[in-house]
Scaffold this motif. Structure first.
Motif, PDB file in Angstrom:
ATOM      1  N   HIS A 312       9.345  44.524  28.541  1.00  0.00           N
ATOM      2  CA  HIS A 312       9.134  45.699  29.371  1.00  0.00           C
ATOM      3  C   HIS A 312      10.414  46.517  29.304  1.00  0.00           C
ATOM      4  O   HIS A 312      11.500  45.954  29.182  1.00  0.00           O
ATOM      5  N   TYR A 313      10.287  47.826  29.417  1.00  0.00           N
ATOM      6  CA  TYR A 313      11.442  48.701  29.260  1.00  0.00           C
ATOM      7  C   TYR A 313      11.786  49.359  30.590  1.00  0.00           C
ATOM      8  O   TYR A 313      10.904  49.725  31.363  1.00  0.00           O
ATOM      9  N   THR A 314      13.070  49.527  30.841  1.00  0.00           N
ATOM     10  CA  THR A 314      13.483  50.179  32.073  1.00  0.00           C
ATOM     11  C   THR A 314      14.523  51.257  31.813  1.00  0.00           C
ATOM     12  O   THR A 314      15.315  51.156  30.876  1.00  0.00           O
ATOM     13  N   THR A 315      14.467  52.282  32.622  1.00  0.00           N
ATOM     14  CA  THR A 315      15.547  53.258  32.742  1.00  0.00           C
ATOM     15  C   THR A 315      15.880  53.349  34.222  1.00  0.00           C
ATOM     16  O   THR A 315      15.057  53.026  35.079  1.00  0.00           O
ATOM     17  N   LEU A 316      17.080  53.773  34.523  1.00  0.00           N
ATOM     18  CA  LEU A 316      17.466  53.906  35.928  1.00  0.00           C
ATOM     19  C   LEU A 316      18.213  55.213  36.132  1.00  0.00           C
ATOM     20  O   LEU A 316      18.924  55.693  35.251  1.00  0.00           O
ATOM     21  N   SER A 317      18.008  55.804  37.293  1.00  0.00           N
ATOM     22  CA  SER A 317      18.658  57.059  37.638  1.00  0.00           C
ATOM     23  C   SER A 317      19.255  56.932  39.028  1.00  0.00           C
ATOM     24  O   SER A 317      18.680  56.275  39.905  1.00  0.00           O
ATOM     25  N   LEU A 318      20.423  57.547  39.227  1.00  0.00           N
ATOM     26  CA  LEU A 318      21.175  57.414  40.476  1.00  0.00           C
ATOM     27  C   LEU A 318      21.139  58.711  41.276  1.00  0.00           C
ATOM     28  O   LEU A 318      21.236  59.812  40.708  1.00  0.00           O
ATOM     29  N   TYR A 319      21.030  58.552  42.592  1.00  0.00           N
ATOM     30  CA  TYR A 319      20.978  59.689  43.509  1.00  0.00           C
ATOM     31  C   TYR A 319      21.976  59.495  44.639  1.00  0.00           C
ATOM     32  O   TYR A 319      22.189  58.381  45.116  1.00  0.00           O
ATOM     33  N   ARG A 320      22.570  60.594  45.070  1.00  0.00           N
ATOM     34  CA  ARG A 320      23.454  60.582  46.228  1.00  0.00           C
ATOM     35  C   ARG A 320      22.616  60.430  47.499  1.00  0.00           C
ATOM     36  O   ARG A 320      21.518  60.974  47.606  1.00  0.00           O
ATOM     37  N   VAL A 321      23.180  59.728  48.479  1.00  0.00           N
ATOM     38  CA  VAL A 321      22.525  59.629  49.780  1.00  0.00           C
ATOM     39  C   VAL A 321      23.544  59.881  50.877  1.00  0.00           C
ATOM     40  O   VAL A 321      24.754  59.857  50.641  1.00  0.00           O
ATOM     41  N   SER A 322      23.045  60.112  52.074  1.00  0.00           N
ATOM     42  CA  SER A 322      23.910  60.450  53.190  1.00  0.00           C
ATOM     43  C   SER A 322      24.857  59.303  53.524  1.00  0.00           C
ATOM     44  O   SER A 322      24.588  58.143  53.220  1.00  0.00           O
ATOM     45  N   ASN A 323      25.932  59.654  54.184  1.00  0.00           N
ATOM     46  CA  ASN A 323      26.985  58.687  54.440  1.00  0.00           C
ATOM     47  C   ASN A 323      26.581  57.622  55.452  1.00  0.00           C
ATOM     48  O   ASN A 323      27.214  56.577  55.540  1.00  0.00           O
ATOM     49  N   ASP A 324      25.524  57.890  56.234  1.00  0.00           N
ATOM     50  CA  ASP A 324      25.091  56.898  57.208  1.00  0.00           C
ATOM     51  C   ASP A 324      23.979  56.004  56.669  1.00  0.00           C
ATOM     52  O   ASP A 324      23.420  55.186  57.402  1.00  0.00           O
ATOM     53  N   THR A 325      23.666  56.133  55.375  1.00  0.00           N
ATOM     54  CA  THR A 325      22.630  55.304  54.763  1.00  0.00           C
ATOM     55  C   THR A 325      23.162  53.897  54.510  1.00  0.00           C
ATOM     56  O   THR A 325      24.279  53.728  53.997  1.00  0.00           O
ATOM     57  N   GLN A 326      22.374  52.903  54.862  1.00  0.00           N
ATOM     58  CA  GLN A 326      22.775  51.523  54.588  1.00  0.00           C
ATOM     59  C   GLN A 326      22.567  51.215  53.112  1.00  0.00           C
ATOM     60  O   GLN A 326      21.453  51.271  52.602  1.00  0.00           O
ATOM     61  N   THR A 327      23.644  50.918  52.406  1.00  0.00           N
ATOM     62  CA  THR A 327      23.583  50.542  50.989  1.00  0.00           C
ATOM     63  C   THR A 327      24.529  49.376  50.740  1.00  0.00           C
ATOM     64  O   THR A 327      25.281  48.966  51.621  1.00  0.00           O
ATOM     65  N   ARG A 472      13.788  63.278  45.863  1.00  0.00           N
ATOM     66  CA  ARG A 472      14.027  64.599  46.456  1.00  0.00           C
ATOM     67  C   ARG A 472      13.418  64.725  47.843  1.00  0.00           C
ATOM     68  O   ARG A 472      13.870  65.543  48.650  1.00  0.00           O
ATOM     69  N   ARG A 473      12.383  63.928  48.104  1.00  0.00           N
ATOM     70  CA  ARG A 473      11.678  64.019  49.379  1.00  0.00           C
ATOM     71  C   ARG A 473      12.158  62.993  50.410  1.00  0.00           C
ATOM     72  O   ARG A 473      11.642  62.954  51.524  1.00  0.00           O
ATOM     73  N   MET A 474      13.115  62.183  50.042  1.00  0.00           N
ATOM     74  CA  MET A 474      13.627  61.193  50.977  1.00  0.00           C
ATOM     75  C   MET A 474      14.616  61.829  51.942  1.00  0.00           C
ATOM     76  O   MET A 474      15.403  62.709  51.566  1.00  0.00           O
ATOM     77  N   ASP A 475      14.594  61.387  53.186  1.00  0.00           N
ATOM     78  CA  ASP A 475      15.488  61.938  54.202  1.00  0.00           C
ATOM     79  C   ASP A 475      16.954  61.758  53.832  1.00  0.00           C
ATOM     80  O   ASP A 475      17.797  62.597  54.171  1.00  0.00           O
ATOM     81  N   CYS A 476      17.266  60.666  53.157  1.00  0.00           N
ATOM     82  CA  CYS A 476      18.671  60.362  52.852  1.00  0.00           C
ATOM     83  C   CYS A 476      19.186  61.092  51.616  1.00  0.00           C
ATOM     84  O   CYS A 476      20.386  61.066  51.339  1.00  0.00           O
ATOM     85  N   PHE A 477      18.343  61.775  50.879  1.00  0.00           N
ATOM     86  CA  PHE A 477      18.709  62.393  49.594  1.00  0.00           C
ATOM     87  C   PHE A 477      19.792  63.452  49.769  1.00  0.00           C
ATOM     88  O   PHE A 477      19.712  64.310  50.631  1.00  0.00           O
ATOM     89  N   ARG A 478      20.809  63.387  48.907  1.00  0.00           N
ATOM     90  CA  ARG A 478      21.876  64.375  48.940  1.00  0.00           C
ATOM     91  C   ARG A 478      22.249  64.872  47.544  1.00  0.00           C
ATOM     92  O   ARG A 478      23.340  65.409  47.360  1.00  0.00           O
ATOM     93  N   GLY A 479      21.402  64.701  46.564  1.00  0.00           N
ATOM     94  CA  GLY A 479      21.686  65.229  45.235  1.00  0.00           C
ATOM     95  C   GLY A 479      21.641  64.160  44.162  1.00  0.00           C
ATOM     96  O   GLY A 479      21.582  62.960  44.435  1.00  0.00           O
ATOM     97  N   GLU A 480      21.651  64.606  42.901  1.00  0.00           N
ATOM     98  CA  GLU A 480      21.612  63.689  41.757  1.00  0.00           C
ATOM     99  C   GLU A 480      23.019  63.417  41.236  1.00  0.00           C
ATOM    100  O   GLU A 480      23.852  64.341  41.198  1.00  0.00           O
ATOM    101  N   LEU A 481      23.278  62.191  40.853  1.00  0.00           N
ATOM    102  CA  LEU A 481      24.517  61.890  40.139  1.00  0.00           C
ATOM    103  C   LEU A 481      24.250  62.241  38.681  1.00  0.00           C
ATOM    104  O   LEU A 481      23.611  61.486  37.944  1.00  0.00           O
TER     105      LEU A 481
END
Length: 650
Positions: A312-327, A472-481
């Motif tokens: 199976h093949y995978t690609t991954l993409s990273l997105y910025r999230v708000s500073n109060d997001t648990q990661t 793009r529709r997530m509340d925590c979204f803050r842009g694309e890396l």
């Protein structure tokens, strides 16, 4: 001390091999079973049983010894000159000891497509239930609750999981409480994990099937750090034993030092999709022309050995999230205070600790709409009409969210992230693996075949767009890396936008300094509300080409190899029959995912366990045994306290 002769030898201690060895030994305490594994023993290894540190086991950094890394022998024009790298587990328990712990199951039609008596989904459901200790509510009758393999939501679920599910629903992916019911192919859910919710520990196959039996019986012999070189045959092509060597190359003067173990009743190969065909070829089972060129005596001419490699093949993409997001970003980037806090949580209450999760808490299975199919090109549409259209239980792609950046944090700018994974479940591309020498230490010829069929580009491109719309529709979204996305033209409406680090002092939760809304920059201080995002990004032909180039540059394995010793008629390139017996031999079986004649839309741990359970049943029947299933799960090894909380990732 190990006996020089046993009844059954199992070659390979991955999920399927662990099941076979454990089930057979437990079925008859007088049956002597030997399990030979190339890697180290996983027992009580804190880098195995603590779920949240799985990322360390995937690194190829010279420190990790839990995986063997196969690299394409030649550069691939399909990958724009890259060589793909496919890690295989090198530890007892196989992939179950080091994998992502994501619980999914294949669709019913996947098993039915094997077109083999005894292998339909209806035949296999009882075995699926036998292996599971399902620790979630269920609304269908396909799960089991008394088996040795624990499945749960883990110790914690990050809030971004609910954010992901809401955003997925906004683009037409419905919520489901169980998309692993063998039939659902379009839906999103809280993703279950191979983690025991009572202990917080990873649920690996060796703990469940091998250590548990060795704790209560003395007829299962374990030999780790040993690589099976070849199977021994008598004059009638009956398997009578194996020759194994140390896993590390200890040749002297070009000689390979072998240890012989005899098998009175059966030899079982379970060394995985990349290991089993190599053992067969060194044993004289494979393409006669190749074997003759290498000076290996031909036992059985089977040209299908090593062919039809799939993944199976995978690609991954990273997105910025708000500073109060648990990661997990601070933990993964090595912030000592964060690591000490998280390790201490484990010591105090492992079943509730953050380490008792893989941070992959939600995901989806999806199929394209009729409108989307029109944009996916003739190659994929031909595959759709032939393979997917009349099988509504088959998803085309998986997607999942990771609460943190699955990347090298030393190369990332500061901030918090989410990672979107896109997984192609049924690639049309095929590869191969073959030995280049009778010497087990000589690297084989390997061609992963990644993306050598053009039909595989369209679904990956489509799923990238889908996960981007979810983000793009997530509340925590803050842009694309932007460094982890396709390189679109700056003037394209599809161009990615990162935050402006010069003006954004902090990634505020509700009032961004700089934000994105439907492709338009906000003025400083404007509130960013992703719920107002209504329009999908429109991509041009040039944008699609940029995505395809990015896919070729970045697509990777999902560690889901299968198919190189297919269970199908011999005249069709098959290697084993419906009872997993190798054509042209006696008392020799293959029991691992190499036997799959077609792909399986799932994280393959569940399928490897199932093949192991089926293989154990078939072998037990031939040996006149009955698989014993306790009324409660087989007792597990004692839970150790683990290493000090101050021990950190390295």
């Amino acid at each position: 001390m190990h006996p020089e002769e046993v009844d059954v030898i199992v070659c390979g201690g991955g999920p399927a091999g662990s099941v076979v060895a454990g089930r057979l030994a437990y079925a008859d305490p007088t049956l002597k079973v030997m399990l030979i594994e190339g890697g180290a023993n996983n027992r009580d290894d804190p880098w195995v049983y603590r779920p949240g540190i799985y990322v360390r086991n995937m690194q190829n950094d010279g420190v990790n010894d839990k995986a063997t890394f196969y690299t394409d022998t030649q550069q691939s024009s399909h990958l724009r000159g890259r060589r793909s790298i496919v890690p295989c587990a090198n530890i007892l328990g196989g992939g179950s000891s080091i994998n992502f712990q994501m619980y999914t199951r294949a669709s019913a039609s996947d098993w039915d497509d094997f077109k083999t008596e005894g292998w339909t989904a209806k035949d296999l459901v009882p075995l699926m239930k036998r292996l599971e200790n399902y620790q979630k509510p269920a609304n269908n009758d396909t799960h089991g609750y008394d088996g040795p393999i624990a499945i749960s939501n883990g110790g914690q679920i990050q809030p971004v999981a609910q954010d992901f599910l809401r955003a997925s629903h906004a683009i037409g992916i419905p919520y489901s409480d169980d998309i692993q019911d063998l039939n659902t192919a379009h839906g999103a859910e809280i993703w279950a994990k191979y983690i025991n919710r009572h202990t917080g520990r990873r649920s690996d196959a060796a703990t469940a099937y091998v250590h548990s039996v060795m704790d209560v019986q003395d007829n299962l012999y374990l030999r780790c750090n040993a690589r099976v070189n070849r199977v021994l045959f008598d004059a009638n092509n009956k398997a009578v034993g194996v020759a194994y060597v140390p896993s590390r190359n200890r040749t002297s003067g070009g000689k390979v030092h072998e240890t012989i173990v005899k098998a009175r009743k059966m030899v079982v190969l379970s060394s995985g999709t990349l290991g089993t065909p190599q053992i067969l070829e060194r044993s004289g089972v494979g393409n006669a022309e190749l074997l003759s060129q290498l000076g290996i005596k031909v036992v059985s001419d089977l040209p299908g050995v090593g062919e039809e490699y799939q993944d199976h093949y995978t690609t991954l993409s990273l997105y910025r999230v708000s500073n109060d997001t648990q990661t997990t970003d601070d933990f993964l980037r090595g912030v000592k205070e964060a690591q000490q806090e998280i390790f201490q949580e484990w010591e105090t209450s492992p079943e509730k600790a953050r380490l008792s999760s893989n941070s992959i808490d939600a995901g989806f299975k999806i199929r394209p709409t009729e409108e989307e199919l029109k944009e996916m090109g003739p190659e994929f549409n031909e595959l759709w009409n032939r393979y997917f259209k009349d099988k509504p239980d088959k998803p085309v792609m998986f997607g999942s969210i990771v609460g943190g950046a699955y990347a090298d944090h030393s190369l990332l700018p500061p901030g918090k992230y989410i990672t979107m994974f896109q997984y192609l479940e049924y690639p049309a591309s095929r590869g191969k693996i073959h030995i280049k020498s009778a010497n087990p230490y000589v690297e084989p010829f390997y061609d992963s075949g990644f993306l050598n069929n053009k039909a595989d580009f369209a679904p990956i491109r489509w799923s990238y767009k889908k996960t981007r719309e979810v983000a793009r529709r997530m509340d925590c979204f803050r842009g694309e890396l932007t460094s982890h996305h396709p390189h679109f033209h700056p003037n394209s409406p599809a161009a990615c936008h990162d935050i402006d680090l010069k003006t954004a002092k902090e990634l505020l939760p509700n009032s961004l300094t700089v934000g994105i809304h439907m492709g338009t920059w906000h003025k400083p201080g404007d509130a960013y509300d992703p719920k107002k995002v209504h329009d999908d990004i429109v991509y041009t032909k040039e944008d699609d080409e940029a995505i395809d180039n990015w896919v070729a540059d970045h697509v990777e394995t999902t560690w889901h190899s299968l198919g190189t010793c297919a269970m199908k008629p011999r005249e069709q390139g098959g290697v084993v029959d419906k009872r997993l017996s190798v054509y042209g031999t006696e008392n020799l079986k293959c029991v691992d995912l190499s036997i799959c004649p077609d792909n399986l839309g799932t994280n393959t741990y569940s399928s490897a366990l199932l093949v192991g359970e089926k293989g154990a049943d078939l072998i037990a029947e031939e040996l006149g045994l009955k698989i014993r299933v306790p009324h409660a799960p087989v007792p597990h090894a004692p839970i150790p306290t683990g290493k000090p909380a101050t021990q950190q990732l390295r």
